[in-house]
Enzyme design. Structure first.
Site, PDB file in Angstrom:
ATOM      1  N   LYS A 294       0.985  -1.282   0.158  1.00 52.82           N
ATOM      2  CA  LYS A 294      -0.217  -0.036  -0.002  1.00 52.82           C
ATOM      3  C   LYS A 294       0.821   1.167  -0.050  1.00 52.82           C
ATOM      4  O   LYS A 294       2.194   1.142   0.554  1.00 52.82           O
ATOM      5  CB  LYS A 294      -1.006   0.125   1.187  1.00 52.82           C
ATOM      6  CG  LYS A 294      -1.744   1.365   1.455  1.00 52.82           C
ATOM      7  CD  LYS A 294      -2.947   1.279   0.356  1.00 52.82           C
ATOM      8  CE  LYS A 294      -3.349   2.801   0.608  1.00 52.82           C
ATOM      9  NZ  LYS A 294      -4.369   3.084  -0.603  1.00 52.82           N
TER      10      LYS A 294
ATOM     11  N   CYS B 170      -2.417   9.767  -6.882  1.00 48.77           N
ATOM     12  CA  CYS B 170      -3.533   9.433  -6.112  1.00 48.77           C
ATOM     13  C   CYS B 170      -4.678  10.806  -6.146  1.00 48.77           C
ATOM     14  O   CYS B 170      -4.264  11.782  -5.935  1.00 48.77           O
ATOM     15  CB  CYS B 170      -3.196   9.348  -4.639  1.00 48.77           C
ATOM     16  SG  CYS B 170      -4.698   9.153  -3.601  1.00 48.77           S
TER      17      CYS B 170
HETATM   18  C1  SIN Z   1      -6.278   5.802  -2.256  1.00 48.70           C
HETATM   19  O1  SIN Z   1      -5.500   5.340  -1.078  1.00 48.70           O
HETATM   20  O2  SIN Z   1      -6.967   7.046  -2.166  1.00 48.70           O
HETATM   21  C2  SIN Z   1      -5.809   4.840  -3.452  1.00 48.70           C
HETATM   22  C3  SIN Z   1      -4.540   5.174  -4.075  1.00 48.70           C
HETATM   23  C4  SIN Z   1      -4.037   5.795  -5.208  1.00 48.70           C
HETATM   24  O3  SIN Z   1      -5.276   6.039  -6.091  1.00 48.70           O
HETATM   25  O4  SIN Z   1      -3.040   6.011  -5.343  1.00 48.70           O
END
Ligand code: SIN
Length: 306
Positions: free
Chosen positions: A44, A127
């Site tokens: 993540k 993001c």
């Molecule tokens: C998110 O955590 O909002 C998704 C990750 C991303 O789109 O980079």
């Protein structure tokens, strides 16, 4: 039939892995990817400090597609670095990171260096879900400034995760920036930012008044376009990871045909779980057999023009 692939000096048993965000928040989730037939994993996206992310509901599957506005919930860089540097296969692993502001960047990289992490770093510049913050890689000057700063600080294997671009001029502009740096890879594409999906009379997710990143088969045409546009423009030492719209082995095949060396799976993995990699690998091999291809190199980037 061989579906091994290579990024930089590392060879992977096959070309499939998770996309950042799916089955990668905790050690337990990552262990499920390791136990599957995926070749490797990406964590993540980690920020310097842990983050709770955006308020729920923030992820919905919608048929085969999905909408999310997670807001980078994660356990913080130290958690992922500890986990990765204790992994006997750390050279094959991908650490996704994102600075929350300009001051974060030197600290993120000095921690990565302190831990002597030997794998790949995926710098997430795309993001779409942080309230009040733009997607960095839509700002070409800012992207250049960040890459200048990063490559002053770090000489390890580094790539960038990009948002989708929709204009040939933007492919040209971004590729000419990326070609100035010793990047190991790019990852195209993150979700299609700021879509909305409606259920009855309401938005499907809560953050940002319902605006979120869209994933799943509906984004495949733009994922393939971005993979191929960058394959045509980037210097050959920058490998491409294709992400977006994979539901079957044929989709993986098309990413490779467009120029990807590795393919990440997000929405489908969220819906079906890590056992889905077994099916994707078998279907990819079946697709290759149809055309008589023995290796990924036989067709990588070789999509034909009419
Ligand atoms: C998110 O955590 O909002 C998704 C990750 C991303 O789109 O980079």
């Amino acid at each position: 039939m061989f579906i091994k692939t290579q990024i930089a000096d590392i060879t992977f048993d096959n070309c499939l892995m998770n996309a950042a965000g799916v089955y990668c928040m905790t050690k337990e989730e990552l262990e499920q990817i390791v136990a599957s037939q995926a070749a490797t994993f990406v964590t993540k996206t980690a920020t310097l400090q842990s983050r709770p992310g955006n308020p729920e509901p923030r992820y919905r599957d919608v048929g085969l597609n999905s909408i999310n506005s997670m807001g980078l919930p994660n356990l913080g860089l130290d958690y992922y670095l500890d986990l990765l540097t204790n992994d006997p296969h750390q050279e094959q692993r991908f650490l996704s990171i994102s600075p929350m502001n300009a001051d974060d960047t030197p600290t993120l990289f000095s921690k990565i260096k302190q831990h002597d992490f030997k794998g790949f770093v995926e710098l997430n510049l795309s993001c779409p879900n942080i309230p009040g913050k733009a997607q960095i890689a839509y700002d070409f000057d800012q992207t250049q400034r960040i890459l200048d700063q990063v490559f002053d600080l770090y000489q390890g294997k580094l790539g960038v995760k990009l948002p989708p671009y929709f204009d040939q001029a933007h492919f040209d502009q971004m590729a000419s920036i990326l070609n100035q740096y010793p990047l190991t890879f790019i990852n195209s594409i993150n979700s299609l930012g700021n879509g909305i999906m409606i259920d009855d009379l309401s938005m499907m997710i809560a953050p940002k008044q319902g605006f979120g990143g869209i994933g799943g088969p509906c984004i495949k045409p733009w994922a393939l376009a971005n993979v191929h546009a960058f394959y045509q423009r980037l210097k050959p030492e920058i490998q491409i990871i294709g992400t977006g719209g994979v539901t079957c082995g044929r989709d993986v095949f098309e990413h490779i045909l467009c120029g990807a060396s590795m393919v990440q799976v997000g929405t489908l993995l969220h819906q079906k779980g890590p056992q889905v990699f077994e099916r994707l690998i078998q279907e990819l091999k079946d697709e290759m057999a149809t055309y008589g291809y023995q290796t990924l190199a036989d067709f990588k980037g070789k999509v034909q023009y009419l």
